[in-house]
Design a protein around this motif. Sequence first.
Motif, short mmCIF file in Angstrom:
data_model
loop_
_atom_site.label_atom_id
_atom_site.label_comp_id
_atom_site.label_asym_id
_atom_site.label_seq_id
_atom_site.Cartn_x
_atom_site.Cartn_y
_atom_site.Cartn_z
N ASN A 63 0.82 -1.21 0.00
CA ASN A 63 0.00 0.00 0.00
C ASN A 63 0.85 1.26 0.00
OD1 ASN A 63 -2.66 -1.22 0.10
ND2 ASN A 63 -2.12 -1.87 2.17
N ASP A 64 2.03 1.21 0.66
CA ASP A 64 2.87 2.41 0.70
C ASP A 64 4.35 2.13 0.43
OD1 ASP A 64 3.69 1.15 3.03
OD2 ASP A 64 2.74 2.58 4.38
N GLY A 65 4.69 0.87 0.17
CA GLY A 65 6.07 0.54 -0.13
C GLY A 65 6.99 0.41 1.07
N SER A 66 6.46 0.55 2.27
CA SER A 66 7.30 0.50 3.47
C SER A 66 7.63 -0.94 3.84
CB SER A 66 6.59 1.18 4.64
OG SER A 66 5.40 0.47 4.98
N ILE A 67 8.73 -1.10 4.54
CA ILE A 67 9.12 -2.41 5.06
C ILE A 67 8.38 -2.61 6.39
CG2 ILE A 67 11.01 -3.89 5.80
CD1 ILE A 67 11.06 -3.11 2.85
N LYS A 68 7.46 -3.56 6.39
CA LYS A 68 6.68 -3.80 7.60
C LYS A 68 7.51 -4.52 8.66
CE LYS A 68 2.31 -5.69 9.28
NZ LYS A 68 1.05 -6.37 8.92
N GLY A 69 8.45 -5.34 8.23
CA GLY A 69 9.30 -6.03 9.19
C GLY A 69 10.12 -7.10 8.52
N SER A 70 11.06 -7.64 9.27
CA SER A 70 11.89 -8.73 8.78
C SER A 70 12.27 -9.62 9.94
CB SER A 70 13.14 -8.21 8.07
OG SER A 70 13.97 -7.52 9.00
N LYS A 71 12.63 -10.85 9.62
CA LYS A 71 12.99 -11.81 10.66
C LYS A 71 14.06 -12.74 10.12
CE LYS A 71 10.92 -15.06 13.98
NZ LYS A 71 11.34 -14.31 15.18
N SER A 72 15.11 -12.96 10.92
CA SER A 72 16.20 -13.85 10.54
C SER A 72 16.08 -15.17 11.27
CB SER A 72 17.56 -13.20 10.84
OG SER A 72 17.75 -12.03 10.07
N TYR A 73 16.46 -16.23 10.60
CA TYR A 73 16.40 -17.58 11.16
C TYR A 73 17.78 -18.22 11.07
CZ TYR A 73 11.36 -17.02 10.61
OH TYR A 73 10.07 -16.56 10.68
N GLN A 74 18.18 -18.85 12.16
CA GLN A 74 19.43 -19.62 12.20
C GLN A 74 19.09 -21.03 12.64
OE1 GLN A 74 19.46 -16.52 14.24
NE2 GLN A 74 19.90 -15.48 12.29
N LEU A 75 19.09 -21.96 11.70
CA LEU A 75 18.73 -23.34 11.98
C LEU A 75 19.98 -24.21 11.98
CD1 LEU A 75 15.59 -23.73 9.66
CD2 LEU A 75 15.73 -22.75 11.96
N ASN A 76 20.01 -25.18 12.87
CA ASN A 76 21.12 -26.14 12.92
C ASN A 76 20.52 -27.48 13.31
OD1 ASN A 76 23.56 -27.41 12.99
ND2 ASN A 76 24.40 -26.25 14.71
N GLU A 77 20.25 -28.32 12.32
CA GLU A 77 19.56 -29.58 12.55
C GLU A 77 20.48 -30.76 12.26
OE1 GLU A 77 16.28 -29.89 13.75
OE2 GLU A 77 16.72 -27.77 14.13
N LEU A 78 20.24 -31.85 12.97
CA LEU A 78 21.09 -33.03 12.78
C LEU A 78 20.28 -34.22 12.30
CD1 LEU A 78 20.85 -35.46 15.18
CD2 LEU A 78 21.62 -33.56 16.58
N SER A 79 21.00 -35.20 11.78
CA SER A 79 20.43 -36.48 11.38
C SER A 79 21.47 -37.56 11.68
CB SER A 79 20.08 -36.49 9.90
OG SER A 79 19.71 -37.79 9.47
N VAL A 80 20.99 -38.73 12.00
CA VAL A 80 21.92 -39.85 12.20
C VAL A 80 22.11 -40.63 10.90
CG1 VAL A 80 21.39 -40.07 14.64
CG2 VAL A 80 20.03 -41.35 12.97
N ARG A 81 21.44 -40.20 9.83
CA ARG A 81 21.50 -40.93 8.56
C ARG A 81 22.56 -40.36 7.62
NH1 ARG A 81 15.00 -41.58 7.25
NH2 ARG A 81 14.46 -42.72 9.15
N ASN A 82 22.37 -39.11 7.16
CA ASN A 82 23.29 -38.49 6.22
C ASN A 82 23.04 -36.98 6.19
OD1 ASN A 82 21.08 -38.09 4.25
ND2 ASN A 82 21.21 -40.32 4.04
N VAL A 83 23.87 -36.25 5.45
CA VAL A 83 23.75 -34.79 5.42
C VAL A 83 22.48 -34.35 4.68
CG1 VAL A 83 26.20 -34.27 5.69
CG2 VAL A 83 25.28 -34.76 3.40
#
Length: 271
Positions: free
Chosen positions: A107-127
């Motif tokens: 409606n006005d071109g403004s940045i309403k917000g942003s959010k950063s994510y840092q994920l670090n997940e594991l598996s016992v099978r493979n990458v």
Amino acid sequence: AQGISPSVTDNVRSAVITGLNTVNRVHIVDALADSRLKGLFAEKNYEDVVTEDNWQQESTAAYKALNASFLLKGNVEMYELYKKTDENGNISFYCMLNFTLQLTDLNDGSIKGSKSYQLNELSVRNVDEAFNNCLKKITGGRNDLGINMKPEVLGFCNEYFKVTTYIVELGETNKKGVLVDLWISGGEEIGYQKGSVFYVYKEKKIGPKVIREKIAEIVAEEVMDGLTRCKVKGKESSIIQQEFNAGTQLEVELDHQSGDGFKAITNGIFG
């Protein structure tokens, strides 16, 4: 981001869209898949299609033609796969995935917000499974370790796409005249479910400021199209009766720790 495989960014993008659809609070249009928008991306990077400088141009007009209110853009900043071996020789595989979501108000071109994510997940099978577990954390669901997770993007929706409804009618009282239940606006059409917990707020003026004061907690008992009957918890029923009968408009907001269902309130484009 530079140096990250398109297949990685495409998978993250798809996971974010799936996660948003799982939360079921916004109507998502995939800008790269919609035939009416493909022309905008033919010769330029999608991150340049809507910026703070050009949001009034033909790109935004195309988005608005789809009744979109917001544009959501994402960027993957880091993707790393590695493994660790413990003292017993057991190998665990890991994926580190960092990405950012940014929401633009069309409606006005403004940045309403942003959010950063840092994920670090594991598996016992493979990458590969470790990466899939990162994607599963975004979308929600059960990963290969048997852990059932809520969509990671739920917090984004809770922050930027809150939905407020209102008490529309008081219900039954018990023999002592204590309010037992009441009716609020909104129901099946926005994903309310039996057992959903809500907070009731009223506006209160303190000096020159007006604040929202939580006055009660209610629980959904009967959900239908457009209306939900709720049971009043605790001893706050007299406060609700007093304020409602005085003509106070009482706002109702879902407790996101107890329930997450909302549906198709805001239209948005994922670019």
